[in-house]
Structure formats: C-alpha cells, structure tokens
Design a protein around this motif. Sequence first.
Motif, PDB file in Angstrom:
ATOM      1  N   UNK A 257       0.827  -1.207   0.000  1.00 28.15           N
ATOM      2  CA  UNK A 257       0.000   0.000   0.000  1.00 28.15           C
ATOM      3  C   UNK A 257       0.863   1.258   0.000  1.00 28.15           C
ATOM      4  N   UNK A 258       1.946   1.236   0.756  1.00 27.36           N
ATOM      5  CA  UNK A 258       2.837   2.388   0.795  1.00 27.36           C
ATOM      6  C   UNK A 258       3.440   2.636  -0.586  1.00 27.36           C
ATOM      7  N   UNK A 259       3.816   1.570  -1.279  1.00 24.64           N
ATOM      8  CA  UNK A 259       4.360   1.705  -2.627  1.00 24.64           C
ATOM      9  C   UNK A 259       3.319   2.248  -3.599  1.00 24.64           C
ATOM     10  N   UNK A 260       2.041   2.038  -3.269  1.00 26.15           N
ATOM     11  CA  UNK A 260       0.951   2.516  -4.128  1.00 26.15           C
ATOM     12  C   UNK A 260       0.436   3.887  -3.685  1.00 26.15           C
ATOM     13  N   UNK A 261       1.141   4.522  -2.754  1.00 23.78           N
ATOM     14  CA  UNK A 261       0.767   5.866  -2.340  1.00 23.78           C
ATOM     15  C   UNK A 261      -0.273   5.924  -1.250  1.00 23.78           C
ATOM     16  N   UNK A 262      -0.359   4.892  -0.428  1.00 22.84           N
ATOM     17  CA  UNK A 262      -1.362   4.843   0.638  1.00 22.84           C
ATOM     18  C   UNK A 262      -0.685   4.627   1.994  1.00 22.84           C
ATOM     19  N   UNK A 263      -1.257   5.221   3.002  1.00 26.07           N
ATOM     20  CA  UNK A 263      -0.727   5.116   4.356  1.00 26.07           C
ATOM     21  C   UNK A 263      -1.670   4.266   5.214  1.00 26.07           C
ATOM     22  N   UNK A 264      -1.129   3.206   5.805  1.00 22.80           N
ATOM     23  CA  UNK A 264      -1.936   2.379   6.700  1.00 22.80           C
ATOM     24  C   UNK A 264      -2.245   3.159   7.975  1.00 22.80           C
ATOM     25  N   UNK A 265      -3.512   3.211   8.313  1.00 23.57           N
ATOM     26  CA  UNK A 265      -3.954   3.970   9.484  1.00 23.57           C
ATOM     27  C   UNK A 265      -4.198   3.076  10.697  1.00 23.57           C
ATOM     28  N   UNK A 266      -4.778   1.905  10.478  1.00 23.24           N
ATOM     29  CA  UNK A 266      -5.056   1.016  11.606  1.00 23.24           C
ATOM     30  C   UNK A 266      -5.269  -0.399  11.116  1.00 23.24           C
ATOM     31  N   UNK A 267      -5.136  -1.302  12.038  1.00 25.41           N
ATOM     32  CA  UNK A 267      -5.352  -2.722  11.759  1.00 25.41           C
ATOM     33  C   UNK A 267      -6.139  -3.310  12.920  1.00 25.41           C
ATOM     34  N   UNK A 268      -7.086  -4.170  12.588  1.00 26.38           N
ATOM     35  CA  UNK A 268      -7.880  -4.888  13.586  1.00 26.38           C
ATOM     36  C   UNK A 268      -7.609  -6.377  13.436  1.00 26.38           C
TER      37      UNK A 268
END
Length: 299
Positions: A257-268
């Motif tokens: 996701x980071x490589x695709x321009x997205x920032x992980x916000x949370x994980x459940x």
Amino acid sequence: MSAVFLTTFGCHRGYIVHKCIGSISPAIFSLHQVVLQRKKSSLDHEEIKQFSKLSSSFWNESGELCALHSMNKLRVPFIRDIAGLSHRHQTGQTGDKEGVSTVKPLQNISILDVGCGAGILSEPLARLGANVVGVDATKENLTLAESHKSQDIDLFNSDQLQYMYGAIEDLDIQKHGNVDVLVASEVIEHVVNQQDFVKCCSDMVKPGGSLVFTTLNKTQLSYYLAVWAAERLVRIVPAGTHDWNKFISPNDLTFMLQAAGCQTRLIHGMFYNPFTNRWSWTKSTEINYLLHAVKSLDR
C-alpha cells in the motif's frame, strides 16, 4: 469472497494503529467494454472456478458461507464509521454527525466493492445510502447478485447498486475511479500479482479516500486453523477455498500500500467462533485481520 475458521486483530473502539508505516443479466455491465489499457491480470482462474461452484450458496445464511454473512456485523459498521468520518472531513463538516442522516448515513458516498461475490457486503452498504459498484470475475455470482437485488424494491428501482463483471484492472479509471472508499474483503488471498492488485485498488480511490482490506495473515497458526482445521477437520469452509501460499502478512500488505501511495492507518484482528457463528475484534493478528489505509492527498 472467502471466510475462515478463526481470525484476529484489534479492539472495536480502541483501534490499533499499525506500527509499520452461465448467462449473465443484461443489467450487469462487462468491464471488458470499458477497458482503456489492459494491465497484468490479477485473476486466478482456478480460484474463479472454485467460487463458481459456491455461487448457489452465497445467500444461504446458514450454509457454507455463513461466516461471510456473520462478518457483516463487524465490517459494515466499520466501513460506515470510517467512510462517514472521512466524507465529513473532506466536505468541511465540523460536527461529528452534522447533517448526517440516521437512516442513510452513507448518502453521497461512493464505494467500490472488489470481489463482491453475490453482493453480501454490497447490498447492506447500499441500503445505508452509499452508491455502490460491485465488481466480480465470476458470472454466476453476479447473476445471483442481480437476482437477489431485485427482491429489494428500493435497490431494484434505483442506480444506487450496480454490478460489473471482470477484474479491477479492467476498470476505466475515468468512469469508475475517484471513489470515496474501496473495499476488498476476503479477496487479496485469492488473486495473483498481489502488488499489482493493490496498485489497481489505489488507482481507483480519490486522494484522501479509504481502502479497506480483510484477509488472512501468513502464519503457521493460520495454516492449521484456517486451512487444515476449517477445510479438512471441522469442514466449515469448502475444501480448496484457501491457498496458504497466498496469505499475506499485515507488514507485507502495508508495504504494498505504501508503494501505491497509501498510508496504513489502523489494523484490527478478527476472531471467528464457528460454534456461535460470531465474529469479534481481538488484539491478535495471527489469523484474520482488517486493514484500513488512506490514499495520500498528492497522488
């Protein structure tokens, strides 16, 4: 598209932040008619055959896919909350629920449900007011989805819920992209070229929009419980549903996701009790988890 024997990850309100940065109905549009540029396919045709066999079971809430129906009790409220919050922020609404309908809290929010199957998740999101497009590569699933949709007079008589046949890489970004939320629930563990799949998902989301994945972690525990026990011992999941080699860790998905321009916000973490057919949030991510990411504003 699939469900599991057990799952894990997070607490309901105390979200855990990730530390690492047949014939088909004419109403179903063919993605191949709107292709601009063919990308490397994420489709695994053996997986498609497997889910074609399950198509008749999709809307049997006590059948082989009962865990998917039960999962809605977690994923629908989660998507409702993060989509509503993001939309209010982007539209400049200051109050927590200023101007939000209690009946249709997702009104004016666009959602792309990738690997939607027969619409188990698409339908409840549309009933909450979202404009939903469900995409799936199995014709039998979409035929069933259209049939089930026709039983809801409000959905049937509106354009609020539409289904499309094909893969995400076939979608016309200009026509179907720029969505507020993309959901790929129980999907990425069934595709090939996972990095390309994640990039295609990101391409369809507007800057500042959300991506929600639910999937299985690649651990020894997930193999023994989600594959061996669930498919061979207890048999609550059809044999051949999962390929452990395609399971993906939260770290690997975050990196993609980071490589695709997205920032992980949370994980459940998510836990499924097959004896009560109930899901719950948990701190452990050893088996199943939900990941929420946001696309960068400069992409």
